[in-house]
Design a protein around this motif. Structure first.
Motif, mmCIF file in Angstrom:
data_model
loop_
_atom_site.group_PDB
_atom_site.id
_atom_site.type_symbol
_atom_site.label_atom_id
_atom_site.label_comp_id
_atom_site.label_asym_id
_atom_site.label_seq_id
_atom_site.Cartn_x
_atom_site.Cartn_y
_atom_site.Cartn_z
ATOM 1 N N SER A 134 0.831 -1.202 0.000
ATOM 2 C CA SER A 134 0.000 0.000 0.000
ATOM 3 C C SER A 134 0.868 1.255 0.000
ATOM 4 C CB SER A 134 -0.912 0.007 1.231
ATOM 5 O OG SER A 134 -0.136 0.123 2.413
ATOM 6 N N ALA A 135 0.281 2.369 -0.421
ATOM 7 C CA ALA A 135 0.995 3.652 -0.404
ATOM 8 C C ALA A 135 1.186 4.112 1.038
ATOM 9 C CB ALA A 135 0.198 4.690 -1.191
ATOM 10 N N LEU A 136 2.151 4.979 1.250
ATOM 11 C CA LEU A 136 2.388 5.481 2.611
ATOM 12 C C LEU A 136 1.207 6.311 3.091
ATOM 13 C CD1 LEU A 136 6.166 6.519 2.448
ATOM 14 C CD2 LEU A 136 5.167 4.468 3.458
ATOM 15 N N GLY A 137 0.597 7.052 2.183
ATOM 16 C CA GLY A 137 -0.636 7.771 2.526
ATOM 17 C C GLY A 137 -0.469 8.885 3.532
ATOM 18 N N VAL A 138 0.689 9.513 3.572
ATOM 19 C CA VAL A 138 0.932 10.578 4.546
ATOM 20 C C VAL A 138 0.256 11.870 4.098
ATOM 21 C CG1 VAL A 138 2.708 12.014 5.621
ATOM 22 C CG2 VAL A 138 3.089 9.570 5.322
ATOM 23 N N HIS A 139 -0.448 12.516 5.036
ATOM 24 C CA HIS A 139 -1.048 13.834 4.814
ATOM 25 C C HIS A 139 -0.547 14.725 5.937
ATOM 26 C CE1 HIS A 139 -3.636 12.140 1.724
ATOM 27 N NE2 HIS A 139 -3.991 11.197 2.566
ATOM 28 N N LEU A 140 0.595 15.329 5.718
ATOM 29 C CA LEU A 140 1.304 16.026 6.782
ATOM 30 C C LEU A 140 0.537 17.247 7.264
ATOM 31 C CD1 LEU A 140 4.000 15.438 8.180
ATOM 32 C CD2 LEU A 140 5.030 17.198 6.737
#
Length: 716
Positions: A259-265
């Motif tokens: 899966s993608a890291l999916g970070v929303h900083l």
């Protein structure tokens, strides 16, 4: 009589043995009783009295090297305690499986883990593993310093056992999850969940939990924004630990792994940091002094930043990029003799930038990366003044087509001239000859921390790195081939009055001084008569290289004088937006605005400083060179070397038949910066390139797009 004496002697020995055995039994019994009552460290004095006595945290003051104030570092609101039920079950499992798999069965000390870590350390010859339990980490973070001494380790173990006896496992895990540092000023799991994903800790998914569980070991090294490849690898380790523990199925493991890291900083609520430098400084502080000590605050943090240099960096950026629609700029300036960062500035007119582009930004380096190819060539005993390469269109592996922007070429030219022209076609051939992997390895040795893929286009700057990475590598050249880890800390004054000097980098020689000097001489010429003329300083020797990337999205100038190495980046922080029409420039290149900013900044900070000359330790031992791709038109017709340094004569007639094919073209994202006609004259081809029996195939695909429009056309 003698027999009687012998009997008495034997009786005495039996009596002494009986007394010794009885004493041993009593001693063992006493130890067992003491251990049962007070734990295995009953003999070592330690106390938990201070463990729960934490007052509110205070702001810390950031100071320049001269003591002037440059900002605040606060954490009073960055920790958001939550109860255990408000932490996602997968988050709890991920943390336990990763940090302390026997957490629920040990007594605060994991003896099996210690033995395994000791074995790993002995096998590797270094401190590879720690074997610390969650209790040990908690008391270390909350109560102790991170320094590795025998006394501190014994106290840590003693307190861990006491803590395990006094608190329940759930209370220990709750305290640990609320105190641990996850990077980016996020202390505790709730702050981390909000910072990285914008969700509450109770809503974390398996993929998110696995990423966060991998961060406490080394928050900067596994930062998912700055180092996504490292973060992905670390997340995989966490998922593997969860699979091994039986907490997730094979199917869930496989799905999460890909899966993608999916970070929303996002910024955690309440963080009091008032400068984009806080993340970088906090990471270094936590590494050296521990998360809890930094969180509690009240520190006076003396940085290596030069107040004048920092102010001039911002002034030079905003003085050049002065319009509200202008892109942002960043400057990183390093003392090559110490590795100390003198300036780390990010600025954009009319906008406040909180993201540390200088340290965490990752943008394609463009032609600044050709420095590594040139250095690798000199390491291979290739003379850049005498060795010629073909400047002509090149068809590389996987239909990788390399051209110059205006499709003008210079024939066979020395590598020095190709560097001044920043000729992609020459450096594509040279990269293949010296090897993409050695180029990537050299960049890492010289200070680049970003993950680099050794593909053929690496020499043209297709890989993304930060301004700090590039400044560190160029500072290595400025230091004569000695690499030093960049540092921003000088000393820290604590609330109790004592002061600690920050660790400094001793430096490591990674290339010979003669090699560094040879590359420096070429890049001095580049500032005198190549693509970097706008950066030249009056009365001072300067070496440097320009760089520009796809559609003019990023532009660089990396250069140095003997006492200071500085890198300038210009681009839009929000994405790779083309810089066209900025200040009337058709396309912003490294030789335009970045070089002008570099010139303005270095002129100001070097005012009053003595003029130093570049060291001249002599020339490397050069050898004749025959590269497979040196004069090749295509990847396929690269010559086979016969062990002799000469080119075989090919007088066979070439066929006029061309096979038309439709091929998928791999577009080079970097283009050549052309040499202005007013500063250098490019000679016409003095020797015809060798004919070939295999002409490059034509293609119905459009020609590759380019990323840099030259300000003038090079005279053919």
């Amino acid at each position: 009589m003698k027999a009687a004496n012998g009997d008495n002697e034997g009786w005495r020995w039996k009596l002494w043995l009986q007394i010794a055995a009885a004493s041993l039994v009593v001693l063992v019994g006493a130890i067992a009783v003491a251990s049962a009552v007070a734990g295995p460290f009953f003999w070592y004095p330690c106390s938990l009295d201070g463990l729960e006595a934490h007052g509110p945290s205070q702001a810390s003051v950031l100071l320049a090297r001269d003591g002037s104030r440059i900002g605040m570092l606060g954490a009073s609101g960055s920790r958001l305690p939550v109860s255990l039920p408000k932490v996602s079950p997968v988050m709890r499992q991920a943390m336990v499986d990763t940090e302390d798999s026997r957490f629920y069965t040990n007594n605060g000390i994991d003896y099996i883990g210690i033995l395994r870590a000791l074995k790993a350390d002995v096998t590797s010859g270094q401190l590879a593993q720690g074997g610390s339990t969650i209790e040990q980490q908690l008391v270390r973070n909350v109560y102790l310093s991170p320094r590795q001494t025998l006394s501190r380790k014994l106290t840590e173990a003693c307190l861990a056992v006491q803590l395990d006896r006094r608190w329940s496992k759930d209370r220990i895990l709750t305290a640990y999850l609320n105190d641990i540092y996850f990077g980016r000023e996020a202390y505790g799991i709730e702050a981390a969940a909000r910072t990285y994903f914008g969700v509450h800790a109770k809503d974390l998914s398996l993929e998110q939990a696995a990423l966060l569980a991998g961060l406490p070991q080394a928050p900067s090294a596994y930062d998912p924004v700055a180092r996504p490849d490292a973060a992905r690898a670390r997340r995989a380790e966490v998922l593997q630990a969860m699979l091994k523990a039986g907490d997730i199925s094979e199917r869930r493991y496989a799905r999460a792994l890909h899966s993608a890291l999916g970070v929303h900083l996002k910024r955690a609520p309440g963080i009091a940091g008032q400068t984009y430098l806080t993340d970088f400084i906090t990471s270094q502080l936590v590494k050296d002094y521990g998360a809890e000590l930094v969180r509690r605050g009240g520190l006076r943090i003396y940085t290596t930043l030069d107040a004048k240099a920092q102010a001039e960096a911002t002034r030079s950026i905003l003085g050049t990029l002065s319009r509200k629609t202008d892109p942002a700029g960043s400057i990183v300036s390093i003392d090559p003799k110490t590795g100390e960062i003198h300036a780390m500035a990010v600025a954009q007119t009319g906008k406040r930038i909180s993201y540390d582009i200088a340290a965490d930004g990752r943008r394609q380096a463009g032609s600044t990366f050709k420095m590594f190819v040139l250095t690798q060539a000199v390491l291979r005993h290739i003379n850049p003044l005498a060795t010629k390469y073909l400047s002509a269109p090149f068809l590389g592996p996987n239909n990788w087509r390399v051209q110059t922007f205006e499709h003008t070429y210079s024939g066979r030219i020395p590598l020095t001239q190709a560097t001044l022209l920043s000729d992609n076609t020459v450096f594509a051939r040279l990269t293949l000859d010296v090897g993409p992997k050695p180029v990537a390895d050299l960049a890492k040795k010289m200070g680049v921390q970003a993950s680099l893929k050794p593909h053929p286009s690496i020499g043209l700057g297709a890989e993304s790195i930060s301004p700090l990475d590039l400044a560190t590598a160029y500072a290595t050249l400025a230091a004569g081939g000695v690499e030093r880890e960049p540092t921003i800390l000088m000393k820290v004054a604590f609330p109790d009055g004592h002061t600690s000097t920050a660790p400094s980098s001793p430096g490591k020689r990674v290339i010979d001084a003669e090699v560094a000097a040879a590359v420096t001489k070429v890049l001095v010429q580049n500032v005198q008569a190549g693509t970097g003329t706008a950066a030249a300083l009056s009365g001072r020797p300067v070496a440097g290289k320009t760089g520009t990337t796809d559609s003019f999205a990023d532009a660089w100038f990396a250069g140095w004088v003997p006492q200071l190495a500085s890198v300038v980046w210009v681009g839009y922080p929000t994405g790779e937006k083309p810089m066209r029409g900025v200040h009337g420039i058709a396309g912003v290149t490294g030789g335009t605005l970045p070089a002008q900013i570099w010139h303005a900044y270095m002129t100001a900070v070097l005012q009053g400083q003595p003029v130093e000359q570049f060291a001249d330790p002599g020339s490397p031992q050069y050898k004749p060179w025959c590269g497979r791709y040196q004069f090749a038109r295509t990847f396929r017709n690269a010559r086979k070397l016969d062990g002799k340094c000469h080119e075989k004569s090919h007088k066979k007639k070439t066929t006029t038949h061309r096979k038309t094919t439709t091929a998928k073209t791999t577009t080079v994202r970097i283009t050549t910066q052309q040499l202005p006609t007013t500063t250098a004259r490019v000679p016409t081809t003095t020797q015809a390139p060798p004919t070939t029996t295999e002409p490059p195939p034509t293609t119905t695909a459009p020609p590759p797009t380019t990323t840099m429009t030259p300000t003038t056309t090079t005279t053919p």
